[in-house]
Design a protein around this motif. Sequence first.
Motif, PDB file in Angstrom:
ATOM      1  N   PHE A   1      -4.911  -2.483   4.865  1.00 43.19           N
ATOM      2  CA  PHE A   1      -6.348  -2.170   4.823  1.00 43.19           C
ATOM      3  C   PHE A   1      -7.173  -3.454   4.663  1.00 43.19           C
ATOM      4  O   PHE A   1      -8.368  -3.468   4.979  1.00 43.19           O
ATOM      5  CB  PHE A   1      -6.651  -1.211   3.673  1.00 43.19           C
ATOM      6  CG  PHE A   1      -5.968   0.121   3.792  1.00 43.19           C
ATOM      7  CD1 PHE A   1      -6.346   1.030   4.768  1.00 43.19           C
ATOM      8  CD2 PHE A   1      -4.933   0.467   2.930  1.00 43.19           C
ATOM      9  CE1 PHE A   1      -5.717   2.266   4.890  1.00 43.19           C
ATOM     10  CE2 PHE A   1      -4.300   1.700   3.028  1.00 43.19           C
ATOM     11  CZ  PHE A   1      -4.682   2.601   4.005  1.00 43.19           C
TER      12      PHE A   1
ATOM     13  N   CYS B   1      -4.769  -0.696  -8.098  1.00 47.21           N
ATOM     14  CA  CYS B   1      -4.469  -1.303  -6.806  1.00 47.21           C
ATOM     15  C   CYS B   1      -3.308  -2.293  -6.969  1.00 47.21           C
ATOM     16  O   CYS B   1      -3.285  -3.080  -7.914  1.00 47.21           O
ATOM     17  CB  CYS B   1      -5.728  -2.036  -6.317  1.00 47.21           C
ATOM     18  SG  CYS B   1      -5.509  -3.045  -4.847  1.00 47.21           S
ATOM     19  N   GLN B   2      -2.380  -2.267  -6.006  1.00 44.96           N
ATOM     20  CA  GLN B   2      -1.197  -3.148  -6.080  1.00 44.96           C
ATOM     21  C   GLN B   2      -1.396  -4.478  -5.347  1.00 44.96           C
ATOM     22  O   GLN B   2      -0.512  -5.328  -5.340  1.00 44.96           O
ATOM     23  CB  GLN B   2       0.017  -2.424  -5.452  1.00 44.96           C
ATOM     24  CG  GLN B   2       0.318  -1.073  -6.071  1.00 44.96           C
ATOM     25  CD  GLN B   2       0.661  -1.183  -7.546  1.00 44.96           C
ATOM     26  OE1 GLN B   2       1.607  -1.867  -7.914  1.00 44.96           O
ATOM     27  NE2 GLN B   2      -0.129  -0.532  -8.394  1.00 44.96           N
ATOM     28  N   CYS B   3      -2.546  -4.662  -4.703  1.00 44.82           N
ATOM     29  CA  CYS B   3      -2.751  -5.867  -3.888  1.00 44.82           C
ATOM     30  C   CYS B   3      -2.428  -7.181  -4.621  1.00 44.82           C
ATOM     31  O   CYS B   3      -1.784  -8.059  -4.034  1.00 44.82           O
ATOM     32  CB  CYS B   3      -4.183  -5.912  -3.351  1.00 44.82           C
ATOM     33  SG  CYS B   3      -4.525  -4.636  -2.118  1.00 44.82           S
TER      34      CYS B   3
ATOM     35  N   TYR C   1      -8.508  -3.009  -3.512  1.00 46.75           N
ATOM     36  CA  TYR C   1      -9.059  -1.693  -3.147  1.00 46.75           C
ATOM     37  C   TYR C   1      -9.656  -1.721  -1.730  1.00 46.75           C
ATOM     38  O   TYR C   1     -10.711  -1.130  -1.482  1.00 46.75           O
ATOM     39  CB  TYR C   1     -10.104  -1.231  -4.171  1.00 46.75           C
ATOM     40  CG  TYR C   1      -9.509  -0.927  -5.532  1.00 46.75           C
ATOM     41  CD1 TYR C   1      -8.915   0.308  -5.781  1.00 46.75           C
ATOM     42  CD2 TYR C   1      -9.529  -1.873  -6.551  1.00 46.75           C
ATOM     43  CE1 TYR C   1      -8.366   0.591  -7.033  1.00 46.75           C
ATOM     44  CE2 TYR C   1      -8.972  -1.612  -7.794  1.00 46.75           C
ATOM     45  CZ  TYR C   1      -8.390  -0.364  -8.025  1.00 46.75           C
ATOM     46  OH  TYR C   1      -7.848  -0.096  -9.255  1.00 46.75           O
ATOM     47  N   PHE C   2      -8.974  -2.434  -0.830  1.00 50.42           N
ATOM     48  CA  PHE C   2      -9.482  -2.536   0.541  1.00 50.42           C
ATOM     49  C   PHE C   2      -9.485  -1.170   1.243  1.00 50.42           C
ATOM     50  O   PHE C   2     -10.288  -0.946   2.135  1.00 50.42           O
ATOM     51  CB  PHE C   2      -8.649  -3.543   1.341  1.00 50.42           C
ATOM     52  CG  PHE C   2      -8.581  -4.892   0.688  1.00 50.42           C
ATOM     53  CD1 PHE C   2      -9.715  -5.679   0.583  1.00 50.42           C
ATOM     54  CD2 PHE C   2      -7.405  -5.361   0.127  1.00 50.42           C
ATOM     55  CE1 PHE C   2      -9.684  -6.925  -0.052  1.00 50.42           C
ATOM     56  CE2 PHE C   2      -7.348  -6.593  -0.496  1.00 50.42           C
ATOM     57  CZ  PHE C   2      -8.487  -7.372  -0.591  1.00 50.42           C
ATOM     58  N   CYS C   3      -8.596  -0.281   0.807  1.00 51.38           N
ATOM     59  CA  CYS C   3      -8.541   1.058   1.417  1.00 51.38           C
ATOM     60  C   CYS C   3      -9.810   1.855   1.137  1.00 51.38           C
ATOM     61  O   CYS C   3     -10.180   2.733   1.921  1.00 51.38           O
ATOM     62  CB  CYS C   3      -7.326   1.823   0.912  1.00 51.38           C
ATOM     63  SG  CYS C   3      -7.288   1.985  -0.880  1.00 51.38           S
TER      64      CYS C   3
ATOM     65  N   CYS D   1       1.577   2.372  -3.426  1.00 48.01           N
ATOM     66  CA  CYS D   1       0.452   2.274  -4.376  1.00 48.01           C
ATOM     67  C   CYS D   1       0.044   3.656  -4.885  1.00 48.01           C
ATOM     68  O   CYS D   1      -0.079   4.593  -4.094  1.00 48.01           O
ATOM     69  CB  CYS D   1      -0.721   1.606  -3.659  1.00 48.01           C
ATOM     70  SG  CYS D   1      -2.201   1.560  -4.665  1.00 48.01           S
TER      71      CYS D   1
ATOM     72  N   CYS E   1       0.804  -1.241   0.000  1.00 47.15           N
ATOM     73  CA  CYS E   1       0.000   0.000   0.000  1.00 47.15           C
ATOM     74  C   CYS E   1       0.834   1.287   0.000  1.00 47.15           C
ATOM     75  O   CYS E   1       0.497   2.219  -0.734  1.00 47.15           O
ATOM     76  CB  CYS E   1      -0.958   0.004   1.185  1.00 47.15           C
ATOM     77  SG  CYS E   1      -2.215  -1.281   1.114  1.00 47.15           S
TER      78      CYS E   1
ATOM     79  N   VAL F   1      -2.792   4.654  -5.670  1.00 47.56           N
ATOM     80  CA  VAL F   1      -4.098   5.044  -5.107  1.00 47.56           C
ATOM     81  C   VAL F   1      -3.895   5.949  -3.874  1.00 47.56           C
ATOM     82  O   VAL F   1      -4.688   6.841  -3.602  1.00 47.56           O
ATOM     83  CB  VAL F   1      -4.927   3.783  -4.762  1.00 47.56           C
ATOM     84  CG1 VAL F   1      -6.194   4.135  -4.008  1.00 47.56           C
ATOM     85  CG2 VAL F   1      -5.254   3.008  -6.038  1.00 47.56           C
ATOM     86  N   GLU F   2      -2.793   5.704  -3.148  1.00 49.08           N
ATOM     87  CA  GLU F   2      -2.488   6.519  -1.958  1.00 49.08           C
ATOM     88  C   GLU F   2      -1.792   7.826  -2.312  1.00 49.08           C
ATOM     89  O   GLU F   2      -1.778   8.749  -1.502  1.00 49.08           O
ATOM     90  CB  GLU F   2      -1.571   5.747  -1.002  1.00 49.08           C
ATOM     91  CG  GLU F   2      -2.246   4.714  -0.160  1.00 49.08           C
ATOM     92  CD  GLU F   2      -1.387   4.333   1.043  1.00 49.08           C
ATOM     93  OE1 GLU F   2      -0.304   4.906   1.240  1.00 49.08           O
ATOM     94  OE2 GLU F   2      -1.812   3.445   1.791  1.00 49.08           O
TER      95      GLU F   2
HETATM   96  S1  SF4 Z   1      -5.577  -1.559  -0.738  1.00 47.68           S
HETATM   97 FE1  SF4 Z   1      -4.915  -1.723  -2.873  1.00 47.68          FE
HETATM   98  S2  SF4 Z   1      -5.641   0.229  -3.721  1.00 47.68           S
HETATM   99 FE2  SF4 Z   1      -5.600   0.513  -1.530  1.00 47.68          FE
HETATM  100  S3  SF4 Z   1      -3.588   1.394  -1.065  1.00 47.68           S
HETATM  101 FE3  SF4 Z   1      -3.466  -0.840  -0.819  1.00 47.68          FE
HETATM  102  S4  SF4 Z   1      -2.666  -1.563  -2.763  1.00 47.68           S
HETATM  103 FE4  SF4 Z   1      -3.501   0.478  -3.104  1.00 47.68          FE
END
Ligand code: SF4
Length: 130
Positions: A86, A105-107, A122-124, A19, A16, A21-22
């Motif tokens: 997250f 998302c990098q998950c 996209y758990f965040c 990522c 995260c 997204v952050e």
């Molecule tokens: S949950 Fe996914 S989208 Fe959110 S910060 Fe982490 S890697 Fe990125």
Amino acid sequence: MKEVELNISNYSKCLCPVCPVEADSPCLYTRQKTWRDARRQLGKVLKQYPEHPEAYEMPMQELEASDTGKDLHFAKPAPANMRELFCSEAVGRSDCQDLSGERTCQCPDCMVWEGYRLGSGYFCVRGSAA
Ligand code: SF4
Ligand code: SF4
């Protein structure tokens, strides 16, 4: 699905913080110092791994209360100040509303995601995997 444990092993693998997204979130930026302080103290525990291997997998709450945690001055970071994990129920969705959910998302590249077979991301923005 097994619940993702809030421990230093999973914390150190979480992608995260790198990522997109952050990135560019003014909300997260205001918590930068607290977040860095938390990372620094978790890094200190990691450095002690040869002497305290048990600290690596122990749930952070237990670690804080343990003799090892006390010796290492470990304090569990407040979930609101975390930018990692997250996917775990203990952290869940970020309360920052300005994360860029249209970025990638990098998950799926994360070892935790693979180990727990999380299957989504996209758990965040969506909340924990539980
Ligand atoms: S949950 Fe996914 S989208 Fe959110 S910060 Fe982490 S890697 Fe990125
Ligand atoms: S699956 Fe996503 S939220 Fe969970 S540890 Fe990995 S990068 Fe972080």
